[in-house]
Design a protein around this motif. Structure first.
Motif, mmCIF file in Angstrom:
data_model
loop_
_atom_site.group_PDB
_atom_site.id
_atom_site.type_symbol
_atom_site.label_atom_id
_atom_site.label_comp_id
_atom_site.label_asym_id
_atom_site.label_seq_id
_atom_site.Cartn_x
_atom_site.Cartn_y
_atom_site.Cartn_z
ATOM 1 N N ARG A 128 13.476 8.924 26.105
ATOM 2 C CA ARG A 128 12.405 8.000 25.661
ATOM 3 C C ARG A 128 12.928 7.080 24.596
ATOM 4 O O ARG A 128 13.597 7.513 23.651
ATOM 5 C CB ARG A 128 11.215 8.790 25.143
ATOM 6 N N MET A 129 12.551 5.791 24.662
ATOM 7 C CA MET A 129 13.062 4.795 23.725
ATOM 8 C C MET A 129 12.302 4.880 22.413
ATOM 9 O O MET A 129 11.116 5.181 22.373
ATOM 10 C CB MET A 129 12.926 3.389 24.315
ATOM 11 N N LYS A 130 13.023 4.572 21.327
ATOM 12 C CA LYS A 130 12.413 4.493 19.999
ATOM 13 C C LYS A 130 11.872 3.096 19.779
ATOM 14 O O LYS A 130 12.488 2.123 20.167
ATOM 15 C CB LYS A 130 13.439 4.825 18.930
ATOM 16 N N ARG A 131 10.658 3.063 19.117
ATOM 17 C CA ARG A 131 10.091 1.766 18.801
ATOM 18 C C ARG A 131 10.245 1.467 17.327
ATOM 19 O O ARG A 131 10.158 2.370 16.490
ATOM 20 C CB ARG A 131 8.602 1.733 19.167
ATOM 21 N N SER A 132 10.423 0.223 16.999
ATOM 22 C CA SER A 132 10.644 -0.158 15.612
ATOM 23 C C SER A 132 9.337 -0.132 14.843
ATOM 24 O O SER A 132 8.258 -0.113 15.424
ATOM 25 C CB SER A 132 11.270 -1.545 15.555
ATOM 26 N N TRP A 133 9.452 -0.173 13.557
ATOM 27 C CA TRP A 133 8.294 -0.117 12.653
ATOM 28 C C TRP A 133 7.665 -1.485 12.561
ATOM 29 O O TRP A 133 8.336 -2.481 12.300
ATOM 30 C CB TRP A 133 8.787 0.365 11.286
ATOM 31 N N VAL A 134 6.369 -1.506 12.798
ATOM 32 C CA VAL A 134 5.649 -2.761 12.633
ATOM 33 C C VAL A 134 5.386 -2.920 11.146
ATOM 34 O O VAL A 134 4.515 -2.282 10.570
ATOM 35 C CB VAL A 134 4.334 -2.759 13.444
ATOM 36 N N TRP A 135 6.153 -3.784 10.522
ATOM 37 C CA TRP A 135 6.148 -3.827 9.060
ATOM 38 C C TRP A 135 4.919 -4.480 8.470
ATOM 39 O O TRP A 135 4.527 -4.205 7.342
ATOM 40 C CB TRP A 135 7.395 -4.605 8.555
ATOM 41 N N ASN A 136 4.281 -5.339 9.266
ATOM 42 C CA ASN A 136 3.205 -6.140 8.686
ATOM 43 C C ASN A 136 1.843 -5.459 8.738
ATOM 44 O O ASN A 136 0.821 -6.092 8.707
ATOM 45 C CB ASN A 136 3.120 -7.492 9.371
ATOM 46 N N GLN A 137 1.765 -4.147 8.866
ATOM 47 C CA GLN A 137 0.509 -3.388 8.790
ATOM 48 C C GLN A 137 0.675 -2.232 7.820
ATOM 49 O O GLN A 137 1.634 -1.466 7.939
ATOM 50 C CB GLN A 137 0.097 -2.843 10.172
ATOM 51 N N PHE A 138 -0.288 -2.151 6.872
ATOM 52 C CA PHE A 138 -0.327 -1.053 5.918
ATOM 53 C C PHE A 138 -1.617 -0.281 6.118
ATOM 54 O O PHE A 138 -2.656 -0.864 6.448
ATOM 55 C CB PHE A 138 -0.260 -1.584 4.467
ATOM 56 N N PHE A 139 -1.594 1.005 5.911
ATOM 57 C CA PHE A 139 -2.766 1.865 6.048
ATOM 58 C C PHE A 139 -2.966 2.607 4.741
ATOM 59 O O PHE A 139 -2.001 3.148 4.178
ATOM 60 C CB PHE A 139 -2.599 2.859 7.207
ATOM 61 N N VAL A 140 -4.249 2.666 4.326
ATOM 62 C CA VAL A 140 -4.565 3.357 3.086
ATOM 63 C C VAL A 140 -5.918 4.050 3.253
ATOM 64 O O VAL A 140 -6.830 3.528 3.896
ATOM 65 C CB VAL A 140 -4.609 2.372 1.893
ATOM 66 N N LEU A 141 -6.024 5.246 2.702
ATOM 67 C CA LEU A 141 -7.262 6.012 2.823
ATOM 68 C C LEU A 141 -8.341 5.448 1.906
ATOM 69 O O LEU A 141 -8.057 5.017 0.780
ATOM 70 C CB LEU A 141 -7.019 7.474 2.483
ATOM 71 N N GLU A 142 -9.608 5.495 2.422
ATOM 72 C CA GLU A 142 -10.739 5.053 1.600
ATOM 73 C C GLU A 142 -11.125 6.133 0.606
ATOM 74 O O GLU A 142 -10.692 7.278 0.691
ATOM 75 C CB GLU A 142 -11.948 4.737 2.499
ATOM 76 N N GLU A 143 -11.942 5.720 -0.332
ATOM 77 C CA GLU A 143 -12.566 6.619 -1.294
ATOM 78 C C GLU A 143 -11.537 7.390 -2.120
ATOM 79 O O GLU A 143 -11.680 8.590 -2.391
ATOM 80 C CB GLU A 143 -13.525 7.613 -0.565
ATOM 81 N N TYR A 144 -10.450 6.714 -2.500
ATOM 82 C CA TYR A 144 -9.477 7.373 -3.391
ATOM 83 C C TYR A 144 -10.140 7.572 -4.741
ATOM 84 O O TYR A 144 -10.698 6.646 -5.323
ATOM 85 C CB TYR A 144 -8.214 6.517 -3.515
ATOM 86 N N THR A 145 -10.003 8.797 -5.329
ATOM 87 C CA THR A 145 -10.688 9.160 -6.576
ATOM 88 C C THR A 145 -9.725 9.435 -7.713
ATOM 89 O O THR A 145 -10.139 9.911 -8.778
ATOM 90 C CB THR A 145 -11.582 10.390 -6.333
ATOM 91 N N GLY A 146 -8.438 9.163 -7.529
ATOM 92 C CA GLY A 146 -7.469 9.436 -8.609
ATOM 93 C C GLY A 146 -7.593 8.440 -9.745
ATOM 94 O O GLY A 146 -8.216 7.385 -9.632
ATOM 95 N N THR A 147 -6.880 8.762 -10.846
ATOM 96 C CA THR A 147 -6.929 7.878 -12.021
ATOM 97 C C THR A 147 -5.875 6.794 -11.943
ATOM 98 O O THR A 147 -6.066 5.703 -12.502
ATOM 99 C CB THR A 147 -6.715 8.714 -13.296
ATOM 100 N N ASP A 148 -4.731 7.043 -11.273
ATOM 101 C CA ASP A 148 -3.679 6.045 -11.153
ATOM 102 C C ASP A 148 -3.974 5.132 -9.982
ATOM 103 O O ASP A 148 -4.668 5.516 -9.026
ATOM 104 C CB ASP A 148 -2.318 6.720 -10.936
ATOM 105 N N PRO A 149 -3.409 3.913 -10.059
ATOM 106 C CA PRO A 149 -3.560 3.023 -8.898
ATOM 107 C C PRO A 149 -2.991 3.659 -7.650
ATOM 108 O O PRO A 149 -1.986 4.343 -7.670
ATOM 109 C CB PRO A 149 -2.813 1.778 -9.311
ATOM 110 N N LEU A 150 -3.654 3.395 -6.519
ATOM 111 C CA LEU A 150 -3.248 3.994 -5.246
ATOM 112 C C LEU A 150 -2.125 3.176 -4.646
ATOM 113 O O LEU A 150 -2.256 1.958 -4.459
ATOM 114 C CB LEU A 150 -4.463 4.035 -4.292
ATOM 115 N N TYR A 151 -1.016 3.866 -4.385
ATOM 116 C CA TYR A 151 0.135 3.190 -3.789
ATOM 117 C C TYR A 151 -0.165 2.914 -2.333
ATOM 118 O O TYR A 151 -0.545 3.795 -1.574
ATOM 119 C CB TYR A 151 1.382 4.055 -3.923
ATOM 120 N N VAL A 152 0.088 1.626 -1.988
ATOM 121 C CA VAL A 152 -0.202 1.209 -0.617
ATOM 122 C C VAL A 152 1.093 1.112 0.190
ATOM 123 O O VAL A 152 1.212 1.629 1.299
ATOM 124 C CB VAL A 152 -0.937 -0.137 -0.622
#
Length: 798
Positions: A55-79
């Protein structure tokens, strides 16, 4: 070339796994750790030769980021991290972020290219952001890479419970519905992402409402779960439905709603009378359509299913009573259909049926949907007024009928069992002219005054009948009297006729057409006959021609009329009618002689005045007038003296034998007083014609004759007519004395057994008066004997 990546630390492992799931990377470890990704073409060339079936490997689609909603930490959420191939790590490259949320929601480290979220993210509010990145030479500000666009997508977590947006619900289902009958479908919505995991997968369950209802876990459709649910037992149900996400698994969020379910009515209950016997009463005087009573059949259903239809199905009063249904209260109202009579029938029995008019076939086995009850109705007696038979009278009477003639017998009877005696009278408002009189005991209606069809041709009389023992009970009957015409009016000219004849008139010339009128109205119609009066039968001047059409022509018989000879003629004309007997009258036609022109037009009808003789002087005329004046004064004086002369009024005893005036200065003579009045005088015929002048000071009240004196129907008609005629004469004559034909003695006289009871001849003291004779009068005078102290020989009172 732009590349993007995320740091693999413990804090972001879940976010990394999610990113791998969506990106579909096969070799993500090397890409993430290095922060870069090789192009797809280079990796494909490395493996084509030795791994054709791998099976062939596919490259990373760099122009899409995913981040979880409702982050409750005190530090900024790394995206994630942006990196340019031009960056050598010496800080000469400056990264700039722009677009949706840049600087507000998201920030970037201009040296490292790290992107952080500085605000709490909510996918339900916004699911993605579109941003642009740019790499600049820090020293010169020259772009090192073309500006590139990328997307940050917010990943969903299960942070929203299902909600029923349309609740609470109201529904209804017919009672007695089969199990599984659909009631209502409820729907819950979940704001979480339905395409990701089970966060929006809802499962329905019932928390309250068993065992009556059930709900489909997948669709939310509520159904009946129990058979024969009866509305009359329980009508309202409150059902609570729960919707839980995560497929109903442990840890899922849940929401509830209330469904108010009402059982609608069906006709599953037959009507029933609470009483099998009703007892009612009604007065016999109750008018038609009046209410006797009410019956009601109870029905546990409601609305159209409880509607009732009442009817009479049996009994002996089906033609006397009726029953109607009150649509508002569903009761049966029994009413009177025909007049009632206590004397005819005292009670009735009815069988009443109440039935539902609207039936349902599937519940007929629960019937019959009808019921019956028995109603007993008692008729109560009331004191009813007298009843006339027949209820209307029509009488035809000739206008020349004699006073006192009986024209109709009016009969009434008391409908009650007591059968009280009846007294008759006339409602005087119906006979203001007092033309009629009714006998108080027999009801014989008679004439009291002369009738004249030409004055009043119809009389509408109301005869009253009153119970002797109860004057408040009065019945009435209408009597219509038609006065028939007799030929009692002679014909006469329709107007005053005045004709003109010219001096140059020829013989046989028409000078006037005359016509007549007659107040009578014969059945065969009016027909008049004209002729010259006997004294003018041979009149040489004029003649008459009867046209046989109720008109006549007056013609000249000669010519040569002259004004100076005679300017006026009076022609008597005899007019006769065709009645039986034939009546006639004489009318006078005045004919003036006039001078006319050649065409016959009247020029003058006045004769020239004669000149007084020259020998008659003015002094002679004055003397003549003076003599005439003296004569007039003498005549007036004589008349004045005769008017003031007193003339005694003399009563002709021969003509007024029935009007004797007897004076008594002492006690009555008992039976001996009958000698003062001779009843034989009443048998004499009437002595004079009736006077036509009506008295204004007194109206006849004929009923007074028989109000206090009992009479019988067999009274001789001649005597009755005579009394009525004399009464009429007395009323019409202004100078006649009162007609006193009634003599009443209310005390004993000398002719009685007790002799006179007057104390006028008694002695002055009681001691001189003896009352012993009272003991001989018998038991009726025992009380008087005791009061006046009559004693026996022993000295005791008798």
């Amino acid at each position: 070339m732009w590349t993007a990546g995320r740091m693999s630390n413990a804090k972001n492992l879940l976010g990394l796994g999610v990113s791998l799931y969506f990106w579909g990377l096969m070799d993500v470890t090397t890409s993430v750790l290095s922060g870069s990704a090789r192009p797809l073409s280079e990796r494909q060339e490395d493996h084509l030769s030795d791994k054709q079936h791998q099976r062939m490997k596919r490259s990373w689609v760099w122009n899409q980021f995913f981040v979880l909603e409702e982050y409750t930490g005190t530090d900024p959420l790394y995206v994630g991290k942006l990196h340019s191939d031009m960056d050598r790590g010496d800080g000469s490259i400056k990264y700039i972020l722009s677009g949706e949320g840049a600087g507000i929601v998201f920030t970037i480290d201009d040296t490292t290219g790290d992107i952080h979220a500085i605000q709490r993210l909510d996918r339900e509010e916004r699911s993605q952001y579109t941003l642009r990145a740019q790499a600049l030479d820090r020293r010169t500000g020259r772009p090192m890479e073309p500006e590139s666009e990328f997307i940050i997508k917010i990943q969903d977590i299960n942070d929203n419970e299902p909600k029923f947006l349309d609740g609470p619900y109201v529904a209804s289902v017919p009672e007695m519905s089969p199990v599984g009958t659909s009631v209502i479908q409820v729907t819950a919505t979940d704001a979480d992402d339905p395409t990701y995991g089970n966060s929006a997968r809802v499962v329905y369950s019932i928390l309250q409402g068993q065992p009556y209802f059930s709900v489909d876990s997948r669709t939310g459709l509520i159904r009946t779960a129990l058979m024969n649910m009866d509305r009359e037992a329980k009508e309202y149900y409150e059902v609570i439905i729960q919707a839980k996400d995560m497929g109903g698994q442990l840890g899922g969020l849940a929401g509830t709603t209330t469904v108010n379910i009402t059982l609608s009515d069906v006709n599953d209950n037959p009507p029933r009378f609470p009483q099998k016997h009703y007892q009612m009463s009604v007065l016999e005087s109750a008018p038609v359509s009046s209410t006797v009573g009410r019956v009601v059949a109870k029905d546990l259903d409601e609305g159209i299913n409880a509607e009732m239809k009442y009817s009479l199905v049996d009994g002996d009063g089906l033609d006397v009573f009726d029953i109607n249904t009150d649509p508002n209260y569903q009761v049966g109202i029994i009413t009177v259909r025909k007049p009632l009579s206590f004397e005819s029938k005292k009670s009735y029995t009815l069988k009443v049926e109440g039935a539902n008019p609207h039936l349902e076939m599937r519940f007929l086995n629960l019937g019959p949907f009808r019921d019956t009850t028995t109603v007993h109705i008692s008729v109560e007696d009331v004191d009813e007024p007298p009843v006339f038979e027949p209820s209307f009278h029509f009488v035809e009477v000739p206008e020349d009928v004699e006073i006192g003639t009986t024209i109709q017998i009016i009969s009434a009877k008391d409908p009650d069992l007591t059968n009280n005696s009846i007294r008759y009278s006339i409602d005087r408002s119906s006979d203001p002219g007092r033309f009629f009189y009714v006998d108080i005991t027999s009801g014989a209606l008679m004439t009291a005054r002369p009738l004249d069809r030409e004055d009043v041709s119809w009389h509408n009389i109301t005869v009253l009948a009153m119970e002797l023992n109860n004057p408040l009970q009065v019945g009435s009957v209408s009597v219509t009297v038609k006065v028939l015409d007799v030929n009692d009016n002679a014909p006469e000219f329709v107007r005053f006729y005045e004709a003109f004849v010219c001096e140059n008139a020829k013989a046989g010339q028409l000078i006037q057409t005359v016509s007549a009128t007659d107040r009578d109205d014969p059945q065969e119609g009016q027909h008049f006959y004209y002729s010259l009066a006997p004294e003018a039968a041979n009149n040489p001047n004029f003649t008459l021609r009867d046209n046989q059409d109720n008109t006549a022509w007056i013609l000249t018989r000669r010519s040569g009329f002259r004004q100076h000879e005679q300017n006026t003629f009076y022609l008597p004309i005899l007019i006769s009618d065709n009645g039986r007997p034939m009546l006639s009258s004489t009318g006078t036609l005045t004919v003036h002689v006039c001078s006319c022109d050649d065409d016959g037009m009247v020029m003058s009808c006045t004769a020239e005045a004669y000149v007084l003789p020259v020998s008659l002087s003015r002094g002679a005329l004055i003397a003549i007038l003076a003599c005439i004046f003296v004569l007039l004064v003498l005549v007036l004086l004589i008349l004045s003296m005769r008017r003031h002369r007193k003339q005694p009024y003399v009563i002709d005893e021969e003509e007024n034998i029935h009007e004797n005036i007897v004076r008594y200065d002492d006690e009555g003579g008992g039976e001996e007083d009958t000698e003062a009045f001779d009843i034989a005088a009443m048998w004499n015929p009437r002595e004079a014609q009736l006077m036509v002048k009506n008295r204004q000071d007194m109206l006849p009240e004929i009923e007074s004759l028989s109000r206090y004196v009992p009479q019988t129907c067999m009274m001789d008609n001649n005597v009755h007519n005579y009394v009525l005629a004399k009464l009429y004469e007395a009323d019409m004559d202004l100078w006649a004395p009162p007609f006193d034909s009634l003599q009443t003695y209310m005390f004993e006289g000398n002719g009685s057994v007790a002799e006179s009871l007057s104390s006028l001849q008694s002695v002055t003291t009681d001691s001189d008066q003896s009352y012993d004779y009272l003991t001989d009068w018998g038991p009726r005078f025992k009380k008087l004997a005791e009061m006046y102290g009559a004693t026996d020989s022993s000295g005791a009172l008798w």
